[in-house]
Design a protein around this motif. Structure first.
Motif, PDB file in Angstrom:
ATOM      1  N   ALA A   1       2.669  17.618   3.220  1.00 41.41           N
ATOM      2  CA  ALA A   1       1.569  16.712   4.074  1.00 41.41           C
ATOM      3  C   ALA A   1       0.313  15.194   2.766  1.00 41.41           C
ATOM      4  O   ALA A   1       0.951  14.437   4.092  1.00 41.41           O
ATOM      5  CB  ALA A   1       0.357  17.678   3.711  1.00 41.41           C
ATOM      6  N   ILE A   2       0.268  15.626   2.240  1.00 40.56           N
ATOM      7  CA  ILE A   2      -0.014  13.894   1.090  1.00 40.56           C
ATOM      8  C   ILE A   2       1.348  13.317   1.389  1.00 40.56           C
ATOM      9  O   ILE A   2       0.618  11.408   1.648  1.00 40.56           O
ATOM     10  CB  ILE A   2      -0.545  14.325   0.471  1.00 40.56           C
ATOM     11  N   TRP A   3       2.152  13.436   1.417  1.00 41.91           N
ATOM     12  CA  TRP A   3       3.303  12.316   1.066  1.00 41.91           C
ATOM     13  C   TRP A   3       3.855  11.785   2.668  1.00 41.91           C
ATOM     14  O   TRP A   3       3.458  10.615   3.155  1.00 41.91           O
ATOM     15  CB  TRP A   3       4.386  13.463   0.891  1.00 41.91           C
ATOM     16  N   THR A   4       3.927  12.319   2.985  1.00 43.31           N
ATOM     17  CA  THR A   4       3.998  12.288   5.146  1.00 43.31           C
ATOM     18  C   THR A   4       2.263  11.724   5.320  1.00 43.31           C
ATOM     19  O   THR A   4       3.211  10.347   5.976  1.00 43.31           O
ATOM     20  CB  THR A   4       3.861  13.479   5.990  1.00 43.31           C
ATOM     21  N   TYR A   5       1.093  11.321   4.744  1.00 44.93           N
ATOM     22  CA  TYR A   5      -0.065  10.551   4.907  1.00 44.93           C
ATOM     23  C   TYR A   5       0.298   9.568   4.387  1.00 44.93           C
ATOM     24  O   TYR A   5      -0.586   8.486   4.816  1.00 44.93           O
ATOM     25  CB  TYR A   5      -1.012  11.872   4.601  1.00 44.93           C
ATOM     26  N   CYS A   6       0.853   9.221   3.187  1.00 44.24           N
ATOM     27  CA  CYS A   6       0.456   8.557   2.054  1.00 44.24           C
ATOM     28  C   CYS A   6       1.901   7.405   3.146  1.00 44.24           C
ATOM     29  O   CYS A   6       1.289   5.971   2.722  1.00 44.24           O
ATOM     30  CB  CYS A   6       0.579   8.625   1.295  1.00 44.24           C
TER      31      CYS A   6
ATOM     32  N   ALA B   1       0.928  -1.443   0.067  1.00 49.79           N
ATOM     33  CA  ALA B   1       0.052   0.094  -0.148  1.00 49.79           C
ATOM     34  C   ALA B   1       0.762   1.159   0.033  1.00 49.79           C
ATOM     35  O   ALA B   1       1.273   2.177  -0.772  1.00 49.79           O
ATOM     36  CB  ALA B   1      -0.675   0.266   1.363  1.00 49.79           C
ATOM     37  N   ALA B   2       2.145   1.775   1.036  1.00 48.99           N
ATOM     38  CA  ALA B   2       2.330   2.389   0.763  1.00 48.99           C
ATOM     39  C   ALA B   2       3.236   2.299   0.059  1.00 48.99           C
ATOM     40  O   ALA B   2       3.133   3.664  -0.890  1.00 48.99           O
ATOM     41  CB  ALA B   2       3.993   2.433   1.606  1.00 48.99           C
ATOM     42  N   GLU B   3       3.997   1.566  -1.174  1.00 52.73           N
ATOM     43  CA  GLU B   3       4.512   1.836  -2.187  1.00 52.73           C
ATOM     44  C   GLU B   3       3.400   2.152  -3.651  1.00 52.73           C
ATOM     45  O   GLU B   3       4.077   3.346  -4.140  1.00 52.73           O
ATOM     46  CB  GLU B   3       5.369   0.867  -3.038  1.00 52.73           C
TER      47      GLU B   3
END
Length: 144
Positions: free
Chosen positions: A116-121, A29-31
């Motif tokens: 923010a989106i990168w960190t959340y994902c 999921a992270a990838e």
């Protein structure tokens, strides 16, 4: 009477050279989430390139050359996210996006949103990967 040939892909000779095709690698999921973010950032970098060129913030060759290089680099990095060093390179892309704010101050806002989106994902994707790994580990095996 003749029998029709077996359908393609049936039997032992399914792949080239008689080998079965190798199954696709399962992405976590992270990838998946992080690669989506980087592709969206690459699209954003195209528009940043247009703004930098249109407002003549840099010479045309530098604006287009640097912009296209950043886009290609971002897309290449999106393919390396299965490794830790790929995620680290993704963080460098985030820093590069923040640095674009020095060319056009609006990019500071855009970069803040993408960071923010990168960190959340990254956080949520890692949590999902751990949950899925635990679920697979605790699943009962096939009993024959």
């Amino acid at each position: 009477m003749t029998t029709p040939p077996p359908p393609a892909g049936a039997g032992a000779g399914a792949g080239a050279g008689g080998r079965a095709p190798r199954p696709r690698r399962r992405r976590g999921a992270a990838e998946s989430l992080l690669s989506i973010v980087l592709v969206l950032e690459a699209m954003t970098l195209f528009f940043v390139t247009l703004v930098v060129f249109g407002r003549q913030l840099l010479p045309a060759g530098v604006a287009w050359g640097g912009g296209l290089a950043a886009i290609v680099l971002t897309l290449l990095i999106s393919q390396t996210l299965r490794w830790r060093w790929g995620v680290a390179l993704g963080w460098l892309v985030q820093l590069g996006l923040v640095a674009c704010g020095f060319l056009d101050p609006v990019m500071f806002v855009v970069a803040a949103l993408f960071v923010a989106i990168w960190t959340y994902c990254l956080v949520k994707g890692t949590q999902l990967d751990r949950m899925n790994a635990a679920r697979l580990r605790d699943a009962p095996g096939d009993v024959a």
